[in-house]
Design an enzyme around this catalytic site. Structure first.
Site, PDB file in Angstrom:
ATOM      1  N   TYR A   1      -5.472   9.596   0.785  1.00 58.98           N
ATOM      2  CA  TYR A   1      -4.195   9.994   0.668  1.00 58.98           C
ATOM      3  C   TYR A   1      -3.911  11.327   1.696  1.00 58.98           C
ATOM      4  O   TYR A   1      -2.763  11.468   1.853  1.00 58.98           O
ATOM      5  CB  TYR A   1      -3.272  10.125  -0.650  1.00 58.98           C
ATOM      6  CG  TYR A   1      -3.304   9.278  -1.757  1.00 58.98           C
ATOM      7  CD1 TYR A   1      -3.633   7.762  -1.280  1.00 58.98           C
ATOM      8  CD2 TYR A   1      -2.900   9.540  -2.873  1.00 58.98           C
ATOM      9  CE1 TYR A   1      -3.420   6.911  -2.451  1.00 58.98           C
ATOM     10  CE2 TYR A   1      -2.873   8.623  -4.056  1.00 58.98           C
ATOM     11  CZ  TYR A   1      -2.988   7.233  -3.758  1.00 58.98           C
ATOM     12  OH  TYR A   1      -3.054   6.069  -4.626  1.00 58.98           O
TER      13      TYR A   1
ATOM     14  N   HIS B   1     -11.939   3.842  -5.296  1.00 56.81           N
ATOM     15  CA  HIS B   1     -10.669   3.246  -4.987  1.00 56.81           C
ATOM     16  C   HIS B   1     -10.604   1.806  -4.908  1.00 56.81           C
ATOM     17  O   HIS B   1      -9.427   1.077  -5.582  1.00 56.81           O
ATOM     18  CB  HIS B   1     -10.168   3.967  -3.600  1.00 56.81           C
ATOM     19  CG  HIS B   1      -8.693   4.059  -3.776  1.00 56.81           C
ATOM     20  ND1 HIS B   1      -8.131   4.961  -2.545  1.00 56.81           N
ATOM     21  CD2 HIS B   1      -7.523   3.478  -4.075  1.00 56.81           C
ATOM     22  CE1 HIS B   1      -6.728   4.785  -2.581  1.00 56.81           C
ATOM     23  NE2 HIS B   1      -6.796   3.769  -3.495  1.00 56.81           N
TER      24      HIS B   1
END
Length: 279
Positions: free
Chosen positions: A51, A109
């Site tokens: 991010y 992730h």
């Protein structure tokens, strides 16, 4: 302020049943949005290396009036750094970016199954936990067979599995597996990014019946199923409205009607974790 229930895992982890997603929250405005979310009652803040905002999250924590130990901060390991030593270095880099001494939770992730490194990554997370860099470890977008491999090879079970969940993508098989193993299922993109699902007549009707918004109905559907949604909302009004979804209950029939909207290909961007890979 609405009271947020909690959910627990077999690893001893207890979390508030709604977190705050920080995807696309960057820069000074991102700090402001996250600080505002904390002031509005959110205690679980979800981030990721990819991010590019772990520093923003850390800055928001420092600007918050709450002590660090009252917040639960999580981040995620990207696919390009799943090899053992790279994973350990990346966890340290994540902490450096955030200017934190530890993460409360750190996840892999994506499994990236064709790369065949997620077991190495899991072993790195175990080491990081032993070193005190991470309090709890988990996974994201993992299918049951991938989690079975982690447990079989290491004896260590994830505390959390974060997956895409919304009315078009219920992920019932994954959630059932997680529940059987005492794993908390977190829902990313729990509102389907306010897309077509918001136009579903069934959900709109239930919103009228409950005198709630469509978004609140979807979030309540998820929490009554035992899921932990992580919505992102920029405005105070939406942040507070999401938390207020705990203030009413759906009937069993209403829950079943929303669940019936599930589609076999319900992923928003064809991100089937059995084949999709992200680096």
């Amino acid at each position: 302020m609405s009271t947020i229930p909690t959910v627990s895992s077999n690893t001893g982890l207890t979390l508030p049943q709604m977190g705050f997603g920080t995807y696309k929250q960057r820069g000074g405005l991102g700090v402001q949005v996250i600080t505002q979310a904390i002031a509005n009652g959110y205690r679980l803040i979800d981030s990721a290396f990819n991010y590019d905002n772990e520093g923003v999250v850390g800055a928001a924590i420092r600007q918050s009036s709450l002590p660090r130990e009252q917040l639960f901060i999580s981040s995620k390991l990207p696919g390009r750094y799943q090899e053992y030593h790279s994973a350990l270095a990346t966890i340290r880099e994540s902490l450096y970016r955030a200017q934190l001494d530890y993460f409360d939770l750190y996840l892999i992730h994506w499994p990236n199954p064709r790369q065949k490194h997620y077991l190495e990554a899991w072993q790195a997370l175990i080491t990081a936990q032993e070193l005190g860099l991470i309090k709890q470890i988990g996974v994201s977008n993992f299918l049951p067979e991938y989690i079975d491999k982690l447990i079989d090879q290491t004896g260590v079970q994830p505390a959390v599995n974060q997956v895409e969940i919304h009315p078009y993508c219920s992920q019932a098989a994954i959630h059932n597996y997680d529940q059987e193993h005492g794993i908390i299922t977190q829902a990313w993109s729990p509102l389907g990014r306010a897309g077509k699902v918001f136009q579903e007549p069934v959900i709109q009707r239930i919103a009228q019946e409950t005198q709630a918004s469509v978004g609140q109905v979807i979030l309540r559907w998820e929490t009554q199923l035992g899921l932990l949604p992580i919505p992102c909302a920029k405005s105070t009004a939406h942040q507070q409205a999401n938390l207020a979804s705990f203030d009413f209950d759906l009937t069993t029939q209403q829950i079943d009607q929303i669940t019936a909207l599930d589609r076999a290909d319900g992923w928003m961007n064809n991100q089937d974790p059995s084949v999709y890979e992200e680096f």
